[in-house]
Scaffold this active site. Structure first.
Site, PDB file in Angstrom:
ATOM      1  N   SER A 130       0.823  -1.201   0.000  1.00  0.00           N
ATOM      2  CA  SER A 130       0.000   0.000   0.000  1.00  0.00           C
ATOM      3  C   SER A 130       0.859   1.253   0.000  1.00  0.00           C
ATOM      4  O   SER A 130       1.949   1.275   0.589  1.00  0.00           O
ATOM      5  CB  SER A 130      -0.895   0.003   1.244  1.00  0.00           C
ATOM      6  N   TYR A 157      -2.783  -0.175   9.895  1.00  0.00           N
ATOM      7  CA  TYR A 157      -2.887  -0.774   8.559  1.00  0.00           C
ATOM      8  C   TYR A 157      -1.584  -0.596   7.790  1.00  0.00           C
ATOM      9  O   TYR A 157      -1.040  -1.552   7.231  1.00  0.00           O
ATOM     10  CB  TYR A 157      -4.051  -0.133   7.794  1.00  0.00           C
TER      11      TYR A 157
END
Length: 329
Positions: A130, A157
């Site tokens: 990501s 995350y």
């Protein structure tokens, strides 16, 4: 006969699109997903239903953190290539349910790597990372580069995604199988995720409800259309590093768009103006993202084709059809 490709997260937004692209080019695909209720399960089931008439697709409803189940699947189907997209997504949700990220992102990634390292002749693991690993760094003239340290995540995350990259780096060195991590920037388009801003904005604008604009509208994102993202995923899959090699590559549009510009473009696509309520920045969010995609381009010829106005118009049309709402009314 060529062994099938394992696609984890096949009921998810990117996994669904990737599996279809692989089928389109004649691959056999083994799809895996637990189909959890992080967002609308009916949407996930509808994505899976699109495979009903596709030859060469076999679906398994399993948890990727179940190491024995994943290993058995890889062994029984003689898997040699994996596109690992299953994960617990969402920056804000990681503040509410952190242990979901431990299981899906960390244990799940480890399960997949363990299965791959025991697969004879394993060729390539492509996995989802990501852009959040870059943290909230200031925007400069150039896009975020893979050479940056990525040592200051601002959400759990992001931390799990960076941890997955380091886990893969160690496994590539220890066990010699090629791996590619793709740092996804903001992906949008038909069949997208309801927890994403453009999707939620569309729902509220069509209902005549106010939208909440975080960061006072001063944020910016590198919005990348789903078809372009799949081009990059498949291109990366077809170009593995040498045995024992591990790399991370940005995959985005390389064009950062301000949040207010995105909303204006979405309003035009829907044909209705949004009522906007300005809110401060949320914990875990970053101010801006902007991908330097030169390495993926050099490797595969990757070049995004769909501009934001066209992509959002396609999404609005899909939303209208899927939810039976008169989007132009």
């Amino acid at each position: 006969m060529t062994a099938p490709v394992l696609v984890t997260g096949a009921a998810g937004f990117i996994g669904h699109a990737t599996a279809h692209r692989l089928l389109d080019r004649g691959e056999r695909v083994i799809g895996v997903d637990i189909v959890n209720d992080y967002y609308d399960v009916a949407l996930k089931e509808a994505r899976l239903a699109t495979f009903a008439d596709r030859d060469g697709f076999d679906f398994h409803r399993i948890d990727i953190a179940d190491a024995d189940a994943v290993a058995a699947l890889v062994r029984d189907h003689r898997i040699r290539r994996v596109v690992h997209l299953a994960a617990q997504a969402g920056v804000r949700y990681s503040l509410e349910n952190p242990f979901a990220y431990e299981r899906s992102n960390l244990a799940g990634h480890l399960s997949v790597m363990e299965a791959c390292r025991h697969a004879p002749g394993f060729a390539h693991l492509v996995y989802a990372s990501s852009s959040s690993v870059y943290g909230d760094r200031p925007m400069g003239g150039a896009g975020f580069s893979e050479d940056e340290a990525a040592t200051d995540p601002v959400s759990l995350y992001a931390a799990t995604k960076r941890a997955c990259e380091l886990m893969s780096q160690s496994y590539a060195r220890l066990y010699g199988f090629p791996q590619t991590g793709l740092r996804f920037f903001t992906v949008y388009g038909p069949w997208g995720r309801p927890d994403m801003a453009y999707f939620g904005f569309t729902q509220k604008i069509m209902r005549g409800e106010p939208i909440e604009v975080y960061g006072e509208g001063r944020m910016a994102r590198d919005f990348t259309y789903i078809d372009d993202i799949v081009d990059g995923i498949v291109g990366a899959l077809d170009h593995p590093p040498a045995p024992g090699g591990h790399r991370v590559l940005n995959i985005g549009d390389s064009h950062s768009v301000g949040l207010m510009e995105m909303i204006e473009t979405l309003e035009h696509a829907i044909g209705r103006e949004a009522v906007k309520v300005m809110r401060p920045m949320q914990p875990g969010d970053v101010t801006a993202t902007y991908a330097d995609i030169s390495r993926l381009n050099a490797l595969t010829g990757y070049k995004p084709k769909v501009m934001l106005a066209e992509g959002l118009a396609r999404f609005a049309d899909w939303y209208h059809d899927f939810y039976r709402i008169n989007a132009r009314g």
